[in-house]
Design a protein around this motif. Structure first.
Motif, PDB file in Angstrom:
ATOM      1  N   PHE A 156       0.869  -1.174  -0.055  1.00  0.00           N
ATOM      2  CA  PHE A 156       0.078   0.036   0.034  1.00  0.00           C
ATOM      3  C   PHE A 156       1.040   1.219   0.004  1.00  0.00           C
ATOM      4  N   PRO A 157       0.572   2.343  -0.912  1.00  0.00           N
ATOM      5  CA  PRO A 157       1.503   3.549  -0.807  1.00  0.00           C
ATOM      6  C   PRO A 157       1.041   4.599   0.049  1.00  0.00           C
ATOM      7  N   ASN A 158       1.505   3.990   1.279  1.00  0.00           N
ATOM      8  CA  ASN A 158       1.262   4.795   2.518  1.00  0.00           C
ATOM      9  C   ASN A 158       2.206   6.380   2.310  1.00  0.00           C
ATOM     10  N   HIS A 159       3.493   5.935   1.821  1.00  0.00           N
ATOM     11  CA  HIS A 159       4.110   7.136   1.713  1.00  0.00           C
ATOM     12  C   HIS A 159       3.760   8.343   0.736  1.00  0.00           C
ATOM     13  N   LEU A 160       2.878   7.681  -0.225  1.00  0.00           N
ATOM     14  CA  LEU A 160       2.340   8.687  -1.224  1.00  0.00           C
ATOM     15  C   LEU A 160       1.328   9.582  -0.592  1.00  0.00           C
ATOM     16  N   TYR A 161       0.458   8.788   0.155  1.00  0.00           N
ATOM     17  CA  TYR A 161      -0.498   9.717   1.221  1.00  0.00           C
ATOM     18  C   TYR A 161       0.091  10.430   2.029  1.00  0.00           C
ATOM     19  N   ASN A 162       1.314  10.175   2.656  1.00  0.00           N
ATOM     20  CA  ASN A 162       1.897  11.122   3.691  1.00  0.00           C
ATOM     21  C   ASN A 162       2.299  12.400   2.920  1.00  0.00           C
ATOM     22  N   GLN A 163       3.110  12.001   1.805  1.00  0.00           N
ATOM     23  CA  GLN A 163       3.467  13.173   0.733  1.00  0.00           C
ATOM     24  C   GLN A 163       2.280  14.131   0.419  1.00  0.00           C
ATOM     25  N   ALA A 164       1.156  13.637   0.103  1.00  0.00           N
ATOM     26  CA  ALA A 164       0.056  14.261  -0.385  1.00  0.00           C
ATOM     27  C   ALA A 164      -0.751  15.083   0.715  1.00  0.00           C
ATOM     28  N   SER A 165      -0.588  14.318   2.061  1.00  0.00           N
ATOM     29  CA  SER A 165      -0.983  15.284   3.130  1.00  0.00           C
ATOM     30  C   SER A 165      -0.371  16.459   3.604  1.00  0.00           C
ATOM     31  N   LYS A 166       0.922  16.628   3.097  1.00  0.00           N
ATOM     32  CA  LYS A 166       1.670  17.760   3.336  1.00  0.00           C
ATOM     33  C   LYS A 166       1.619  18.708   2.187  1.00  0.00           C
ATOM     34  N   ALA A 167       1.000  18.529   1.078  1.00  0.00           N
ATOM     35  CA  ALA A 167       0.821  19.242  -0.141  1.00  0.00           C
ATOM     36  C   ALA A 167      -0.450  20.125  -0.118  1.00  0.00           C
ATOM     37  N   SER A 168      -0.390  20.982  -1.062  1.00  0.00           N
ATOM     38  CA  SER A 168      -1.176  22.089  -1.016  1.00  0.00           C
ATOM     39  C   SER A 168      -2.647  21.400  -1.407  1.00  0.00           C
ATOM     40  N   ALA A 169      -3.785  22.325  -1.160  1.00  0.00           N
ATOM     41  CA  ALA A 169      -5.148  21.895  -1.170  1.00  0.00           C
ATOM     42  C   ALA A 169      -5.269  21.275  -2.789  1.00  0.00           C
ATOM     43  N   GLU A 170      -4.734  22.071  -3.800  1.00  0.00           N
ATOM     44  CA  GLU A 170      -5.077  21.624  -4.916  1.00  0.00           C
ATOM     45  C   GLU A 170      -4.480  20.287  -5.390  1.00  0.00           C
ATOM     46  N   ASP A 171      -3.239  20.205  -4.735  1.00  0.00           N
ATOM     47  CA  ASP A 171      -2.406  19.037  -5.085  1.00  0.00           C
ATOM     48  C   ASP A 171      -3.093  17.875  -4.153  1.00  0.00           C
ATOM     49  N   LYS A 172      -3.681  18.077  -3.144  1.00  0.00           N
ATOM     50  CA  LYS A 172      -4.337  16.793  -2.442  1.00  0.00           C
ATOM     51  C   LYS A 172      -5.603  16.364  -3.231  1.00  0.00           C
ATOM     52  N   LEU A 173      -6.273  17.481  -3.743  1.00  0.00           N
ATOM     53  CA  LEU A 173      -7.445  16.970  -4.438  1.00  0.00           C
ATOM     54  C   LEU A 173      -6.970  16.178  -5.814  1.00  0.00           C
ATOM     55  N   SER A 174      -6.025  16.867  -6.492  1.00  0.00           N
ATOM     56  CA  SER A 174      -5.333  16.207  -7.775  1.00  0.00           C
ATOM     57  C   SER A 174      -4.937  14.709  -7.283  1.00  0.00           C
ATOM     58  N   PHE A 175      -4.341  14.556  -6.415  1.00  0.00           N
ATOM     59  CA  PHE A 175      -3.789  13.296  -6.054  1.00  0.00           C
ATOM     60  C   PHE A 175      -5.067  12.164  -5.636  1.00  0.00           C
ATOM     61  N   THR A 176      -5.954  12.867  -5.070  1.00  0.00           N
ATOM     62  CA  THR A 176      -7.269  11.960  -4.865  1.00  0.00           C
ATOM     63  C   THR A 176      -7.980  11.678  -5.958  1.00  0.00           C
ATOM     64  N   VAL A 177      -8.039  12.690  -7.190  1.00  0.00           N
ATOM     65  CA  VAL A 177      -8.881  12.374  -8.153  1.00  0.00           C
ATOM     66  C   VAL A 177      -8.203  11.186  -9.258  1.00  0.00           C
ATOM     67  N   GLN A 178      -6.681  11.224  -9.076  1.00  0.00           N
ATOM     68  CA  GLN A 178      -6.044  10.303  -9.758  1.00  0.00           C
ATOM     69  C   GLN A 178      -6.285   8.990  -9.127  1.00  0.00           C
ATOM     70  N   ILE A 179      -6.232   8.860  -7.864  1.00  0.00           N
ATOM     71  CA  ILE A 179      -6.507   7.643  -7.168  1.00  0.00           C
ATOM     72  C   ILE A 179      -7.655   7.133  -7.688  1.00  0.00           C
ATOM     73  N   LEU A 180      -8.852   7.725  -7.590  1.00  0.00           N
ATOM     74  CA  LEU A 180     -10.302   7.344  -7.983  1.00  0.00           C
ATOM     75  C   LEU A 180     -10.197   6.837  -9.294  1.00  0.00           C
ATOM     76  N   GLU A 181      -9.675   7.615 -10.391  1.00  0.00           N
ATOM     77  CA  GLU A 181      -9.729   7.311 -11.666  1.00  0.00           C
ATOM     78  C   GLU A 181      -9.035   6.146 -12.107  1.00  0.00           C
ATOM     79  N   GLU A 182      -7.613   5.736 -11.160  1.00  0.00           N
ATOM     80  CA  GLU A 182      -7.106   4.443 -11.250  1.00  0.00           C
ATOM     81  C   GLU A 182      -7.887   3.286 -10.685  1.00  0.00           C
ATOM     82  N   MET A 183      -8.756   3.785  -9.811  1.00  0.00           N
ATOM     83  CA  MET A 183      -9.502   2.591  -9.181  1.00  0.00           C
ATOM     84  C   MET A 183     -10.626   2.259 -10.126  1.00  0.00           C
ATOM     85  N   VAL A 184     -11.169   3.129 -10.873  1.00  0.00           N
ATOM     86  CA  VAL A 184     -12.288   2.987 -11.918  1.00  0.00           C
ATOM     87  C   VAL A 184     -11.688   2.146 -13.022  1.00  0.00           C
TER      88      VAL A 184
END
Length: 183
Positions: free
Chosen positions: A62-90
């Motif tokens: 599980f990519p915990n390190h990527l979530y840890n990095q994203a948690s320290k990112a800007s609001a837009e980067d957090k949202l972009s990260f989440t969108v990519q996760i959801l798109e890859e999931m689909v």
């Protein structure tokens, strides 16, 4: 003139940093859709086979390190990260899952909600800030496909492992995005 330019730049930077935080979709719909996605992925598991404490292949991890990095990112980067996760999931769920033990309609409902969450979050990201896809996320999902699904012949057990892993992603994504609502 210089003061005017400074004011425009300052206003623009403040607007872009706060734009995702003031996004109406995040404020009014995110929590409802996020909760629905978790309920739906759980309902897919109710009909699935019982696995015996099997976890996803250690080479995938599980990519915990990527979530840890994203948690320290800007609001837009957090949202972009989440969108990519959801798109890859689909995309992952669109693979051959004929052996999965859940009903097709449950999966369709789940994917519809996940797509709505991704679209809603995408609407909160300023169109001026195109983000390239995170290659590490792409590789992680490719490894899930090859090391779990393909090696286990897309079996019901493999899909149950994927379902559990995706539920973890949904929980982490919910926490990541919810942090924007409380700030």
């Amino acid at each position: 003139m210089l003061n005017g330019m400074f004011f425009v730049c300052l206003s623009l930077s403040l607007w872009t940093s706060a734009s995702s935080l003031s996004c109406r979709w995040m404020q009014h719909k995110f929590q409802q859709f996020s909760k629905n996605s978790l309920v739906l992925i759980d309902s897919m598991g109710n009909n699935s086979t019982n696995t015996t404490n099997t976890t996803v292949d250690a080479r995938v991890g599980f990519p915990n390190h990527l979530y840890n990095q994203a948690s320290k990112a800007s609001a837009e980067d957090k949202l972009s990260f989440t969108v990519q996760i959801l798109e890859e999931m689909v995309v992952l769920f669109e693979e051959d899952n004929s052996k999965a033990s859940w009903e097709e309609i449950r999966e369709e409902n789940f994917l519809q909600v996940v797509t709505q969450v991704a679209d809603g979050l995408r609407s909160c990201i300023g169109s001026h800030s195109y983000k390239r896809k995170n290659k590490k996320i792409q590789m992680y999902f490719k490894r899930l496909s090859s090391h779990v699904l393909e090696q286990m012949d897309n079996s019901a057990q493999a899909w149950e492992l994927i379902r559990k892993e995706m539920k973890t992603h949904l929980v982490r994504a919910d926490l990541l995005c919810s942090s924007l609502l409380t700030n």
